[in-house]
Write a protein that holds these residues in place. Structure first.
Motif, PDB file in Angstrom:
ATOM      1  N   ALA A   7       0.822  -1.213   0.000  1.00  0.00           N
ATOM      2  CA  ALA A   7       0.000   0.000   0.000  1.00  0.00           C
ATOM      3  C   ALA A   7       0.857   1.265   0.000  1.00  0.00           C
ATOM      4  O   ALA A   7       0.366   2.362  -0.268  1.00  0.00           O
ATOM      5  N   ILE A   8       2.145   1.116   0.325  1.00  0.00           N
ATOM      6  CA  ILE A   8       3.054   2.265   0.226  1.00  0.00           C
ATOM      7  C   ILE A   8       3.786   2.122  -1.108  1.00  0.00           C
ATOM      8  O   ILE A   8       4.580   1.199  -1.296  1.00  0.00           O
ATOM      9  N   GLU A   9       3.475   3.024  -2.018  1.00  0.00           N
ATOM     10  CA  GLU A   9       4.018   2.939  -3.368  1.00  0.00           C
ATOM     11  C   GLU A   9       5.548   2.928  -3.334  1.00  0.00           C
ATOM     12  O   GLU A   9       6.158   3.748  -2.642  1.00  0.00           O
ATOM     13  N   GLY A  10       6.141   1.982  -4.022  1.00  0.00           N
ATOM     14  CA  GLY A  10       7.604   1.907  -4.085  1.00  0.00           C
ATOM     15  C   GLY A  10       8.205   1.065  -2.976  1.00  0.00           C
ATOM     16  O   GLY A  10       9.394   0.755  -3.000  1.00  0.00           O
ATOM     17  N   MET A  11       7.383   0.687  -1.990  1.00  0.00           N
ATOM     18  CA  MET A  11       7.911  -0.091  -0.870  1.00  0.00           C
ATOM     19  C   MET A  11       7.821  -1.579  -1.177  1.00  0.00           C
ATOM     20  O   MET A  11       6.889  -2.038  -1.820  1.00  0.00           O
ATOM     21  N   THR A  54       3.315  15.976   0.492  1.00  0.00           N
ATOM     22  CA  THR A  54       4.559  16.617   0.888  1.00  0.00           C
ATOM     23  C   THR A  54       5.642  15.556   0.986  1.00  0.00           C
ATOM     24  O   THR A  54       5.360  14.395   1.275  1.00  0.00           O
ATOM     25  N   GLU A  55       6.857  15.962   0.702  1.00  0.00           N
ATOM     26  CA  GLU A  55       7.966  15.005   0.721  1.00  0.00           C
ATOM     27  C   GLU A  55       8.890  15.278   1.904  1.00  0.00           C
ATOM     28  O   GLU A  55       9.109  16.424   2.274  1.00  0.00           O
ATOM     29  N   ILE A  56       9.402  14.204   2.474  1.00  0.00           N
ATOM     30  CA  ILE A  56      10.426  14.350   3.518  1.00  0.00           C
ATOM     31  C   ILE A  56      11.595  13.438   3.153  1.00  0.00           C
ATOM     32  O   ILE A  56      11.413  12.238   2.945  1.00  0.00           O
ATOM     33  N   GLY A  57      12.762  14.022   3.060  1.00  0.00           N
ATOM     34  CA  GLY A  57      13.966  13.236   2.766  1.00  0.00           C
ATOM     35  C   GLY A  57      14.443  12.546   4.039  1.00  0.00           C
ATOM     36  O   GLY A  57      14.172  13.016   5.138  1.00  0.00           O
ATOM     37  N   TYR A  58      15.128  11.425   3.877  1.00  0.00           N
ATOM     38  CA  TYR A  58      15.589  10.701   5.063  1.00  0.00           C
ATOM     39  C   TYR A  58      16.956  10.073   4.812  1.00  0.00           C
ATOM     40  O   TYR A  58      17.326   9.823   3.663  1.00  0.00           O
ATOM     41  N   ASP A  59      17.668   9.816   5.889  1.00  0.00           N
ATOM     42  CA  ASP A  59      18.862   8.980   5.811  1.00  0.00           C
ATOM     43  C   ASP A  59      18.600   7.636   6.474  1.00  0.00           C
ATOM     44  O   ASP A  59      19.257   6.653   6.208  1.00  0.00           O
ATOM     45  N   PHE A  60      17.615   7.666   7.375  1.00  0.00           N
ATOM     46  CA  PHE A  60      17.135   6.420   7.967  1.00  0.00           C
ATOM     47  C   PHE A  60      15.618   6.561   8.126  1.00  0.00           C
ATOM     48  O   PHE A  60      15.124   7.611   8.531  1.00  0.00           O
ATOM     49  N   VAL A  61      14.879   5.499   7.802  1.00  0.00           N
ATOM     50  CA  VAL A  61      13.421   5.541   8.011  1.00  0.00           C
ATOM     51  C   VAL A  61      12.951   4.193   8.555  1.00  0.00           C
ATOM     52  O   VAL A  61      13.439   3.142   8.142  1.00  0.00           O
ATOM     53  N   ASN A  62      12.043   4.248   9.542  1.00  0.00           N
ATOM     54  CA  ASN A  62      11.421   3.023  10.055  1.00  0.00           C
ATOM     55  C   ASN A  62      10.031   2.943   9.429  1.00  0.00           C
ATOM     56  O   ASN A  62       9.092   3.591   9.893  1.00  0.00           O
ATOM     57  N   VAL A  63       9.905   2.177   8.355  1.00  0.00           N
ATOM     58  CA  VAL A  63       8.642   2.104   7.611  1.00  0.00           C
ATOM     59  C   VAL A  63       7.644   1.198   8.347  1.00  0.00           C
ATOM     60  O   VAL A  63       7.968   0.052   8.653  1.00  0.00           O
ATOM     61  N   PHE A  94      10.509   8.816  11.361  1.00  0.00           N
ATOM     62  CA  PHE A  94       9.666   7.834  12.043  1.00  0.00           C
ATOM     63  C   PHE A  94       8.214   8.199  11.779  1.00  0.00           C
ATOM     64  O   PHE A  94       7.891   9.378  11.637  1.00  0.00           O
ATOM     65  N   HIS A  95       7.340   7.193  11.717  1.00  0.00           N
ATOM     66  CA  HIS A  95       5.941   7.483  11.410  1.00  0.00           C
ATOM     67  C   HIS A  95       5.077   6.306  11.822  1.00  0.00           C
ATOM     68  O   HIS A  95       5.592   5.319  12.345  1.00  0.00           O
ATOM     69  N   ARG A  96       3.781   6.413  11.601  1.00  0.00           N
ATOM     70  CA  ARG A  96       2.873   5.275  11.804  1.00  0.00           C
ATOM     71  C   ARG A  96       1.749   5.347  10.780  1.00  0.00           C
ATOM     72  O   ARG A  96       1.461   6.419  10.241  1.00  0.00           O
ATOM     73  N   PRO A  97       1.115   4.209  10.494  1.00  0.00           N
ATOM     74  CA  PRO A  97       0.043   4.218   9.493  1.00  0.00           C
ATOM     75  C   PRO A  97      -1.252   4.781  10.075  1.00  0.00           C
ATOM     76  O   PRO A  97      -1.370   4.925  11.297  1.00  0.00           O
ATOM     77  N   MET A 128       2.108   8.264   5.311  1.00  0.00           N
ATOM     78  CA  MET A 128       3.052   7.902   4.252  1.00  0.00           C
ATOM     79  C   MET A 128       2.328   7.159   3.129  1.00  0.00           C
ATOM     80  O   MET A 128       1.610   6.198   3.377  1.00  0.00           O
ATOM     81  N   THR A 129       2.516   7.632   1.903  1.00  0.00           N
ATOM     82  CA  THR A 129       1.850   6.988   0.765  1.00  0.00           C
ATOM     83  C   THR A 129       2.852   6.397  -0.223  1.00  0.00           C
ATOM     84  O   THR A 129       2.508   5.508  -0.988  1.00  0.00           O
ATOM     85  N   ALA A 130       4.074   6.923  -0.214  1.00  0.00           N
ATOM     86  CA  ALA A 130       5.051   6.420  -1.181  1.00  0.00           C
ATOM     87  C   ALA A 130       6.463   6.611  -0.656  1.00  0.00           C
ATOM     88  O   ALA A 130       6.705   7.438   0.233  1.00  0.00           O
ATOM     89  N   ILE A 131       7.360   5.811  -1.189  1.00  0.00           N
ATOM     90  CA  ILE A 131       8.766   5.959  -0.805  1.00  0.00           C
ATOM     91  C   ILE A 131       9.606   5.798  -2.056  1.00  0.00           C
ATOM     92  O   ILE A 131       9.314   4.964  -2.922  1.00  0.00           O
ATOM     93  N   ASP A 132      10.628   6.637  -2.162  1.00  0.00           N
ATOM     94  CA  ASP A 132      11.530   6.546  -3.312  1.00  0.00           C
ATOM     95  C   ASP A 132      12.916   6.211  -2.766  1.00  0.00           C
ATOM     96  O   ASP A 132      13.648   7.096  -2.320  1.00  0.00           O
ATOM     97  N   PRO A 133      13.280   4.926  -2.792  1.00  0.00           N
ATOM     98  CA  PRO A 133      14.538   4.515  -2.162  1.00  0.00           C
ATOM     99  C   PRO A 133      15.755   5.127  -2.855  1.00  0.00           C
ATOM    100  O   PRO A 133      16.760   5.394  -2.206  1.00  0.00           O
ATOM    101  N   GLY A 134      15.655   5.383  -4.155  1.00  0.00           N
ATOM    102  CA  GLY A 134      16.771   5.953  -4.910  1.00  0.00           C
ATOM    103  C   GLY A 134      17.095   7.355  -4.404  1.00  0.00           C
ATOM    104  O   GLY A 134      18.239   7.683  -4.083  1.00  0.00           O
ATOM    105  N   ARG A 135      16.040   8.179  -4.304  1.00  0.00           N
ATOM    106  CA  ARG A 135      16.239   9.572  -3.861  1.00  0.00           C
ATOM    107  C   ARG A 135      16.218   9.697  -2.346  1.00  0.00           C
ATOM    108  O   ARG A 135      16.467  10.761  -1.801  1.00  0.00           O
TER     109      ARG A 135
END
Ligand SMILES: Cc1cc2nc3c(=O)[nH]c(=O)nc-3n(C[C@H](O)[C@H](O)[C@H](O)COP(=O)(O)OP(=O)(O)OC[C@H]3O[C@@H](n4cnc5c(N)ncnc54)[C@H](O)[C@@H]3O)c2cc1C
Lengths: 121, 440
Positions: free
Chosen positions: B150-154, B283-292, B193-196, B264-271
């Motif tokens: 359900a999270i696009e790209g995940m 809205t986008e948030i960049g990360y160096d570490f994320v707990n999906v 960090f986030h939650r569904p 969270m609706t999508a994640i772009d691992p490349g960027r």
């Protein structure tokens, strides 16, 4: 909804300690019986041995708290969260002191001079 | 003068009172006080996780001659509260893994298969292997499904790669998450960090992990190099208002930035960018570490069956339509839903399972006896909310958002205590395992 059931504690400690559970209970009982037996045999509590046992027992207390910190990945400053934490720390230390003192007392009592008199000054 | 039946009744109630006294004094175990109920009932339990195994143990304690069948294809048993400790770098992944077989009560049969269809109208469940099991009573304990797609790209294969962690994904994922967190602690950057927005198990776990990350950074003396962001799905941080407020205070103290109404609706691992849905748009948030943490729903066979809620807030994700107090299905009285799959507010923790199972089992046994059970579940949920390694808040609450401390006046629920941490670290797992065996 809380029920207090001593069998639950037994079950939980059994899961926690696994195969060590019954030997540990056995060892504790053995120590209690040994101390009682020695006191009855000697007809008194040897004051010298007691002082020595208490002195070494103090290390048992420190060891117990240290071991608990190690087991729970905690640091000494974590013990200061609130009064219940100080109480728990004291309880762990007390258990260490009493356990350590009993072991030392029993060990000394089986020493060469134990049955007749306390260790020479 | 009292008639003999009346005398009999008073004698019986006197006996019952005496027994209740003994039970209150703590010497009788529920289920053991009463003699076993003889029955030939066929009871099917779908799912042999925390709730299914505990229910089988309790049923075998109370019934004599019942045919109890547990159905679960997974051979490994996961102690899920342990995932957090694995991902904190405190325990090896083996800490969270056991074997389902080891916890199956003597007297119950485990079928290693997966339920693919529930037919409550005809009292039958069908497995992937094509077996059909008829039942007199059904207990559904299938837990829930993590919907990563359900999270696009995940994709679960991304866990442990390029800063992506996911504590919920299982023991391997938890371990991979720790590797990623450890790398982040060294290098710094943005920790996200986030939650569904769906219902979820252990709603405290996403918060705990943010606190653990903060603590790890401070211990490594790299906190200055990192920015931590917690993106909440609504305007709160936790469903119980008083707890939410306390967490806000702690987040502010630890300088963990909060963003609200972010899903969270999508994640772009490349960027290394995550996209969130907000009331103002994307809205986008960049990360160096994320707990999906993915959305969570009832497993497909439950969702697509008549067992799911047909309307209301629990319908979209297919949670089971059970009575919140008895966990009995509201339309199929010989069906119970316990654990994460139950469509009740809150209550998705192992601690809830501990209180739900005896209630559901008592209602089932009462039905066999033609008796009406008074047992009721009040929504009890507990969450040892880790606020740093070595400290936690033992938060316990019910359906009504009331705090229900087990040790009132002794262990304060909103204080960061060592004793609460000690419980989480060394007492929770043995209590959980004793629960699986029907002993706690
Ligand atoms: C990271 C994390 C941290 C947590 N922390 C805590 C905590 O601190 N305290 C706490 O109390 N709880 C905590 N929990 C929650 C707790 O683990 C769960 O609430 C609990 O395991 C729920 O039990 P269950 O039996 O409903 O589901 P599970 O234990 O997940 O078991 C479900 C079982 O059903 C099986 N199954 C699924 N579909 C089917 C099917 N179609 N047919 C047959 N079988 C099926 C699965 O294989 C599984 O074995 C945490 C969970 C996670 C993920």
């Amino acid at each position: 909804m809380q029920q207090i059931d001593p069998m639950v504690f037994v079950a939980v400690f059994q899961e926690m300690l696994g195969l060590a559970f019954w030997p540990l209970i056995g060892f504790i009982l053995l120590m209690v019986v040994a101390v009682a037996g020695i006191v009855i045999r000697d007809g008194r509590i040897s004051p010298r041995r007691l002082v020595f046992a208490q002195g070494l027992g103090a290390f048992g207390g420190i060891l117990a708290v240290w071991a608990m910190l190690w087991f729970t990945s905690s640091r000494a400053t974590d013990l200061l969260g609130g009064p219940i934490d100080w109480l728990l720390t004291l309880a762990i230390a007390a258990a260490g002191v009493i356990g350590g003192a009993m072991i030392v007392y029993v060990a000394l009592s089986f020493g060469p001079t134990s049955a007749r008199r306390s260790p020479a000054p | 003068m009292a008639s003999s039946t009346e005398r009999d009744l008073t004698r019986r109630s006197a006996l019952r009172l005496a027994l209740a006294g003994v039970a209150a004094a703590g010497w009788a175990r529920p289920g053991e006080a009463a003699a076993k109920v003889a029955t030939k009932a066929r009871i099917v339990i779908a799912g042999a996780g925390a709730a299914g195994l505990a229910a089988a143990s309790r049923l075998t304690q109370r019934l004599d001659g019942a045919q109890i069948t547990l159905i679960d294809a997974r051979r490994a048993h996961f102690y899920q509260p342990g995932f957090t400790l694995v991902a904190a770098g405190l325990k090896p992944k083996s800490y969270a893994i056991g074997a389902t077989r080891d916890y199956v009560a003597a007297g119950a049969t485990l079928v290693e298969d997966r339920v693919v269809a529930f037919h409550p109208e005809s009292n039958v469940v069908v497995t992937a292997g094509g077996q059909r099991f008829g039942y007199d009573f059904l207990i559904v304990a299938t837990g829930l499904q993590l919907d990563y797609a359900a999270i696009e790209g995940m994709d679960t294969r991304l866990i442990g790669v390029d800063g992506i962690g996911s504590v919920y994904g299982g023991p391997d994922a938890a371990e991979a998450t720790w590797r990623e967190l450890a790398r982040f602690v060294e290098r710094g950057g943005v920790g996200l960090f986030h939650r569904p927005e769906t219902e979820m198990k252990c709603a405290g776990a996403p918060l705990k992990y943010a606190f653990i990350a903060d603590d790890r950074l401070r211990r490594a003396e790299t906190r200055r190099k990192a920015e931590l962001i917690y993106a909440a799905q609504n305007k709160t941080l936790f469903s119980v208002p008083i707890v939410s407020e306390k967490v806000r205070m702690l987040f502010e103290e630890r300088q963990i930035r909060m963003a609200h109404d972010h899903v969270m609706t999508a994640i772009d691992p490349g960027r290394r960018v995550a996209t969130f849905k907000t009331p103002q748009g994307r809205t986008e948030i960049g990360y160096d570490f994320v707990n999906v943490i993915p959305p969570m729903r009832a497993p497909d066979p439950v969702r697509s069956s008549a067992l799911a809620w047909q309307s209301g807030i629990f319908a979209a994700d297919g949670w089971m339509e059970v009575d919140p107090a008895t966990l009995r299905h509201r339309r199929f009285p010989n069906v119970f839903g316990i654990g994460d799959v139950a469509g009740v507010p809150k209550g998705k923790t192992a601690a809830s399972v501990k209180w739900q199972v005896p209630v559901a089992v008592d209602h089932l046994v009462a039905s066999l006896q033609g008796r009406v059970s008074e047992a009721a579940y009040n929504g009890y949920t507990s969450c040892p909310l880790i606020t740093r390694i070595g400290r936690a808040m033992l938060v316990e609450f019910d359906y009504g958002n009331n705090l229900t401390p087990s040790f009132p006046g002794v262990i304060a629920p909103l204080e960061e205590l060592w004793v609460s941490w000690v419980m989480k670290d060394i007492a929770l797992k043995p209590t959980y395992l004793a629960m699986l065996r029907g002993q706690a």
